[in-house]
Design a protein around this motif. Structure first.
Motif, short mmCIF file in Angstrom:
data_model
loop_
_atom_site.label_atom_id
_atom_site.label_comp_id
_atom_site.label_asym_id
_atom_site.label_seq_id
_atom_site.Cartn_x
_atom_site.Cartn_y
_atom_site.Cartn_z
N GLY A 12 0.87 -1.18 0.00
CA GLY A 12 0.00 0.00 0.00
C GLY A 12 0.91 1.24 0.00
N ALA A 14 2.31 3.04 2.31
CA ALA A 14 3.46 3.05 3.22
C ALA A 14 4.57 2.15 2.71
N GLY A 15 4.22 0.91 2.35
CA GLY A 15 5.23 -0.02 1.86
C GLY A 15 5.81 0.42 0.52
N ALA A 32 6.35 -7.53 -0.73
CA ALA A 32 5.32 -8.55 -1.02
C ALA A 32 3.95 -8.04 -0.61
N ASP A 118 -3.19 3.38 -5.74
CA ASP A 118 -2.24 2.36 -5.28
C ASP A 118 -1.61 1.64 -6.48
N CYS A 138 1.04 -13.82 0.38
CA CYS A 138 0.64 -13.44 1.73
C CYS A 138 1.70 -13.93 2.72
N GLY A 280 -11.08 -0.62 9.44
CA GLY A 280 -10.63 0.07 10.64
C GLY A 280 -9.63 1.18 10.36
N GLY A 299 2.98 3.25 8.39
CA GLY A 299 1.58 3.47 7.98
C GLY A 299 0.60 2.98 9.03
N GLY A 310 -8.95 11.70 9.94
CA GLY A 310 -9.01 10.32 9.45
C GLY A 310 -8.07 10.06 8.28
N GLY A 314 -0.98 10.15 3.66
CA GLY A 314 0.22 11.01 3.76
C GLY A 314 1.15 10.51 4.87
C1 LIG Z 1 -13.32 4.28 5.65
C2 LIG Z 1 -11.95 4.88 5.53
C3 LIG Z 1 -11.78 6.13 4.94
C4 LIG Z 1 -10.49 6.69 4.84
N1 LIG Z 1 -10.33 7.88 4.16
C5 LIG Z 1 -9.09 8.39 3.97
C6 LIG Z 1 -8.89 9.54 3.15
O1 LIG Z 1 -9.82 10.07 2.51
N2 LIG Z 1 -7.63 10.04 3.03
C7 LIG Z 1 -6.58 9.45 3.67
O2 LIG Z 1 -5.44 9.96 3.56
N3 LIG Z 1 -6.73 8.32 4.41
C8 LIG Z 1 -7.96 7.77 4.56
N4 LIG Z 1 -8.10 6.60 5.26
C9 LIG Z 1 -6.90 5.95 5.83
C10 LIG Z 1 -6.09 5.23 4.74
O3 LIG Z 1 -6.94 4.36 4.00
C11 LIG Z 1 -4.93 4.44 5.36
O4 LIG Z 1 -4.31 5.24 6.34
C12 LIG Z 1 -3.89 4.03 4.32
O5 LIG Z 1 -4.42 3.10 3.41
C13 LIG Z 1 -2.66 3.43 5.01
O6 LIG Z 1 -1.76 2.92 4.06
P1 LIG Z 1 -0.87 1.63 4.41
O7 LIG Z 1 0.05 1.44 3.27
O8 LIG Z 1 -0.32 1.75 5.78
O9 LIG Z 1 -1.91 0.39 4.51
P2 LIG Z 1 -2.88 -0.21 3.40
O10 LIG Z 1 -3.26 0.80 2.42
O11 LIG Z 1 -3.95 -0.91 4.17
O12 LIG Z 1 -1.98 -1.30 2.66
C14 LIG Z 1 -1.57 -2.48 3.29
C15 LIG Z 1 -1.24 -3.52 2.23
O13 LIG Z 1 -0.75 -4.69 2.89
C16 LIG Z 1 -1.26 -5.85 2.25
N5 LIG Z 1 -1.23 -6.95 3.23
C17 LIG Z 1 -1.97 -7.10 4.35
N6 LIG Z 1 -1.63 -8.21 5.01
C18 LIG Z 1 -0.63 -8.80 4.29
C19 LIG Z 1 0.16 -9.97 4.46
N7 LIG Z 1 -0.01 -10.78 5.50
N8 LIG Z 1 1.08 -10.26 3.52
C20 LIG Z 1 1.27 -9.44 2.44
N9 LIG Z 1 0.56 -8.31 2.25
C21 LIG Z 1 -0.36 -7.98 3.16
C22 LIG Z 1 -2.66 -5.43 1.81
O14 LIG Z 1 -3.10 -6.24 0.72
C23 LIG Z 1 -2.46 -3.97 1.42
O15 LIG Z 1 -2.18 -3.81 0.05
C24 LIG Z 1 -9.37 6.01 5.38
C25 LIG Z 1 -9.53 4.74 5.96
C26 LIG Z 1 -10.81 4.17 6.03
C27 LIG Z 1 -10.97 2.81 6.64
#
Ligand SMILES: Cc1cc2nc3c(=O)[nH]c(=O)nc-3n(C[C@H](O)[C@H](O)[C@H](O)COP(=O)(O)OP(=O)(O)OC[C@H]3O[C@@H](n4cnc5c(N)ncnc54)[C@H](O)[C@@H]3O)c2cc1C
Length: 415
Positions: A12, A14-15, A32, A118, A138, A280, A299, A310, A314
């Motif tokens: 996502g 962050a990664g 991955a 993404d 996974c 969540g 992230g 929320g 960023g």
């Molecule tokens: C309802 C809702 C509305 C939101 N609105 C906004 C908004 O408008 N603007 C904003 O900035 N933020 C918003 N957010 C927050 C935002 O979606 C997250 O903060 C953001 O996606 C975080 O990015 P991330 O890379 O940390 O995690 P994610 O985007 O969740 O990415 C994590 C990745 O890890 C992968 N993964 C999970 N487990 C495994 C595993 N075991 N092995 C391999 N891969 C795995 C998943 O497939 C996914 O691709 C919202 C969140 C929600 C729930």
């Protein structure tokens, strides 16, 4: 067994940011993701100025390519609506003029589906030969060995890494089981999101709308316009309040759209596309230990979502980039101890901490509907306050003012 210096779990924002920053420094890594992209992610799809600023730090060419992409919609501001239905349009920078006379240099941000955003980042990863991208993989076990971590995927393939960057989102088992961070309802939000076609009454400059309806405090109903006449519509609320008020978020969203006196008109012609999905939001309203021996969390896996807005994309990109920079120096020094990795926590909270703290205080303030109403009412007549709120998106110092009682006293006296 394969070997790598850095293994990133989750691709996502962050990664992806961590891998792109490592590539920029010439460091090879494996990343991955259990999904195959393009994949959906439940989100409001709002990309704030912070996302642009964070990507710019990795490589301004990435931002330029994002800006030129056909799937983003420029957003020029935010509409805040208070519990008493007073609304305030805040243009994206001081001097913005809703009559169209203001200078529109750069949009406040974009709205674009996570499916597309993404996937855009995945395409950026594919440009970098130093990054090995594994999709549909996974990671389900982590074994700490003397000189690293061995990760095993669901097909049994093992990879050994010097250091792990854990960026697998809000439901990360590593965060829970190894880093020992657990969900606390007062520092956690839940949200549901739906896509609608043909919502009426959107702002002509594609402002995103946050409606702090009384029964949702401390949370809100949102309408974010998307390209091609679609909108991302949702409700987010603190988990503590969901439990105590026994709220069913999906029903709440449908109820607002069908029965609320304002929205039932705006949604008269609207059509729901697909289902209503929930997820969540781990909030950064409390500082946690987000690194340890040979690992860093980034992230959502590190609980870094802004407790007021929320927003987490960023902060995800910022933390991913900082994790990459910290990994680079740890590799240079060949030191991956928990003590060395703690520099990551220090840097993440140095950069994001003040804003997270302030947003938490603002989240607490908006529990007082009368105060919120007054502020929005005054703001709709007071240019100075509008400019202050507009600057708030860029300047933490301006946000600070909003948390001081003296600010409200002055506003009430000067209105
Ligand atoms: C309802 C809702 C509305 C939101 N609105 C906004 C908004 O408008 N603007 C904003 O900035 N933020 C918003 N957010 C927050 C935002 O979606 C997250 O903060 C953001 O996606 C975080 O990015 P991330 O890379 O940390 O995690 P994610 O985007 O969740 O990415 C994590 C990745 O890890 C992968 N993964 C999970 N487990 C495994 C595993 N075991 N092995 C391999 N891969 C795995 C998943 O497939 C996914 O691709 C919202 C969140 C929600 C729930």
């Amino acid at each position: 067994m394969k070997n790598t210096k850095v293994f990133i779990v989750g691709a996502g924002p962050a990664g992806a940011a961590a891998s792109l920053q490592l590539a920029k420094m010439g460091i090879a890594c494996v990343i991955a993701d259990k999904a195959v992209f393009p994949r959906d992610k439940v989100c409001g799809d709002g990309l704030s100025g912070k996302v642009i600023a964070a990507l710019n730090r990795i490589d301004p060419e990435i931002t330029a390519r994002l800006h030129a992409s056909p799937f983003t919609l420029n957003s020029w501001g935010v509409t805040f609506a208070s519990p008493g239905r007073h609304s305030l349009d805040v243009g994206c920078y001081p001097g913005y003029d809703s009559t169209g006379d203001g200078i529109r240099e750069k949009p406040m941000g974009y709205v674009c589906t996570r499916l597309e955003f993404d996937n855009f980042l995945i395409e950026e990863i594919k440009r970098c030969p130093q990054i090995e991208l594994l999709q549909g993989v996974c990671i389900d076990t982590y074994e700490r060995v003397e000189d690293g971590y061995i990760v095993t995927d669901d097909t049994g393939i093992k990879t050994k890494a010097d250091i792990l960057i854990i960026a697998n989102g809000a439901h990360s088992s590593f965060t829970r089981e190894i880093a020992g961070i657990t969900m606390e309802p007062k520092h956690y939000m839940a949200g549901v999101r739906a896509y609608y076609q043909n919502v009426q009454g959107n702002h002509p400059d594609n402002f995103i709308e946050l409606h702090f309806l009384k029964h949702l405090l401390p949370g809100y109903f949102w309408v974010f316009p998307l390209p091609s006449g679609r909108a991302n519509v949702g409700v987010g609320m603190l988990s503590e309040a969901i439990r105590s008020k026994k709220i069913h978020l999906k029903k709440t969203l449908l109820d607002i759209v069908k029965n609320d006196p304002v929205f039932k008109e705006r949604f008269k012609e609207a059509e729901l596309i697909g289902g209503i999905e929930g997820y969540g939001l781990p909030l950064g309203s409390k500082r946690r230990k987000i690194s340890g021996d040979r690992y860093m969390l980034a992230g959502d896996a590190a609980y870094l979502i802004d407790p007021f807005t929320g927003e987490g994309i960023g902060n995800g990109i910022y933390s991913g980039r900082i994790a990459a920079l910290t990994a680079a120096s740890a590799l240079k020094e060949n030191n991956f101890s928990a003590k060395r990795m703690a520099a990551y926590d220090a840097e993440v909270y140095r950069i994001l901490g003040p804003e997270l703290k302030l947003s938490y205080r603002i989240q607490q303030l908006v529990r007082f509907p009368w105060l919120f109403d007054k502020l929005i009412k005054i703001g709709s007549r007071n240019k100075q306050l509008r400019e202050l709120l507009s600057g708030m998106f860029y300047e933490v110092n301006l946000r600070k003012k909003l948390t001081k009682p003296s600010f409200y006293v002055r506003m009430l006296l000067n209105r």
